[in-house]
Design a protein around this motif. Structure first.
Motif, short mmCIF file in Angstrom:
data_model
loop_
_atom_site.label_atom_id
_atom_site.label_comp_id
_atom_site.label_asym_id
_atom_site.label_seq_id
_atom_site.Cartn_x
_atom_site.Cartn_y
_atom_site.Cartn_z
N ALA A 58 0.82 -1.22 0.00
CA ALA A 58 0.00 0.00 0.00
C ALA A 58 0.85 1.27 0.00
CB ALA A 58 -0.94 -0.01 1.20
N LEU A 59 1.92 1.29 0.79
CA LEU A 59 2.75 2.49 0.86
C LEU A 59 3.50 2.73 -0.45
CD1 LEU A 59 3.30 4.76 2.81
CD2 LEU A 59 5.22 3.45 3.72
N TRP A 60 4.06 1.67 -1.03
CA TRP A 60 4.77 1.82 -2.30
C TRP A 60 3.81 2.18 -3.42
CZ3 TRP A 60 9.43 3.01 -3.47
CH2 TRP A 60 10.44 2.76 -2.54
N GLN A 61 2.60 1.70 -3.35
CA GLN A 61 1.60 2.07 -4.34
C GLN A 61 1.40 3.58 -4.34
OE1 GLN A 61 -2.68 1.20 -3.73
NE2 GLN A 61 -2.50 0.05 -5.65
N VAL A 62 1.30 4.15 -3.15
CA VAL A 62 1.12 5.60 -3.02
C VAL A 62 2.36 6.33 -3.51
CG1 VAL A 62 0.82 7.50 -1.37
CG2 VAL A 62 -0.57 5.42 -1.16
N TYR A 63 3.54 5.85 -3.14
CA TYR A 63 4.78 6.52 -3.56
C TYR A 63 4.92 6.55 -5.09
CZ TYR A 63 6.54 6.23 1.28
OH TYR A 63 6.72 6.36 2.63
N VAL A 64 4.67 5.42 -5.72
CA VAL A 64 4.80 5.34 -7.18
C VAL A 64 3.76 6.23 -7.85
CG1 VAL A 64 4.65 3.80 -9.18
CG2 VAL A 64 5.94 3.09 -7.16
N ALA A 65 2.52 6.18 -7.33
CA ALA A 65 1.46 7.04 -7.88
C ALA A 65 1.84 8.51 -7.73
CB ALA A 65 0.13 6.75 -7.21
N LEU A 66 2.37 8.88 -6.56
CA LEU A 66 2.77 10.28 -6.35
C LEU A 66 3.88 10.69 -7.30
CD1 LEU A 66 2.70 10.59 -2.44
CD2 LEU A 66 1.27 11.83 -4.08
N PHE A 67 4.84 9.80 -7.54
CA PHE A 67 5.91 10.13 -8.47
C PHE A 67 5.36 10.43 -9.86
CE2 PHE A 67 8.75 8.80 -11.88
CZ PHE A 67 9.80 9.69 -11.68
N PHE A 68 4.55 9.52 -10.39
CA PHE A 68 4.05 9.71 -11.75
C PHE A 68 3.04 10.86 -11.83
CE2 PHE A 68 6.01 5.58 -12.31
CZ PHE A 68 6.65 5.77 -13.53
N LEU A 69 2.21 11.03 -10.82
CA LEU A 69 1.31 12.20 -10.79
C LEU A 69 2.13 13.49 -10.73
CD1 LEU A 69 -1.50 10.98 -8.37
CD2 LEU A 69 -1.74 11.42 -10.83
N GLY A 70 3.23 13.47 -9.99
CA GLY A 70 4.11 14.64 -9.93
C GLY A 70 4.71 14.95 -11.29
N CYS A 71 5.12 13.93 -12.02
CA CYS A 71 5.64 14.14 -13.38
C CYS A 71 4.57 14.78 -14.26
CB CYS A 71 6.09 12.82 -13.98
SG CYS A 71 7.56 12.10 -13.22
N VAL A 72 3.34 14.27 -14.18
CA VAL A 72 2.25 14.81 -14.99
C VAL A 72 1.94 16.24 -14.58
CG1 VAL A 72 -0.21 14.57 -15.54
CG2 VAL A 72 1.25 12.54 -15.47
N ALA A 73 1.93 16.51 -13.28
CA ALA A 73 1.63 17.87 -12.80
C ALA A 73 2.68 18.86 -13.28
CB ALA A 73 1.54 17.88 -11.27
N ILE A 74 3.94 18.48 -13.21
CA ILE A 74 5.02 19.36 -13.68
C ILE A 74 4.89 19.59 -15.18
CG2 ILE A 74 7.52 19.52 -14.04
CD1 ILE A 74 7.78 18.08 -11.27
N ALA A 75 4.60 18.53 -15.93
CA ALA A 75 4.42 18.69 -17.38
C ALA A 75 3.23 19.61 -17.66
CB ALA A 75 4.21 17.33 -18.04
N GLY A 76 2.16 19.48 -16.89
CA GLY A 76 0.99 20.34 -17.06
C GLY A 76 1.29 21.80 -16.75
#
Length: 123
Positions: free
Chosen positions: A73-91
């Motif tokens: 569960a914790l790694w799921q959140v970390y990985v999701a946050l990483f990729f969401l962060g990449c998308v947010a920065i690109a946006g």
């Protein structure tokens, strides 16, 4: 809250699969209708550049989808946050460099997902 965060991850992933398709396979057809401010005569000469950009969007989608299948569960959140962060920065970059609309289509959903995951972790 976690369920809503995962739904946002799925929505952002689906958006990026659409961007992949649009930029890699429909750049000279459907993309002309989507990117109306882009000069029509430049679609054909920029086809390979758009395909490259589409591939990057595919990697973002793959990472987001991967995050939904991680068992820890914790790694799921970390990985999701990483990729969401990449998308947010690109946006955010797209909003500054190209069009404010990019922020609302790409960056804002990712930021909402980030907020939901952080709320899940800290509340």
């Amino acid at each position: 809250m976690l369920l809503f965060a995962k739904i946002i991850v799925a929505v952002v992933a689906i958006l990026h699969i659409y961007f992949l398709w649009l930029e890699m396979f429909a750049w000279t057809t459907k993309a002309k209708k989507v990117f109306r401010t882009f000069p029509e005569h430049l679609f054909e000469p920029t086809k390979t550049l758009a395909a490259n950009q589409g591939l990057y969007n595919g990697f973002l989608a793959a990472g987001l989808i991967w995050s939904l299948f991680i068992q820890d569960a914790l790694w799921q959140v970390y990985v999701a946050l990483f990729f969401l962060g990449c998308v947010a920065i690109a946006g955010l970059y797209g909003a500054v460099s190209a069009s404010k609309k990019i922020f609302f289509v790409q960056g804002l959903p990712a930021l909402i997902g980030i907020i939901l995951f952080l709320a899940h972790l800290f509340l």
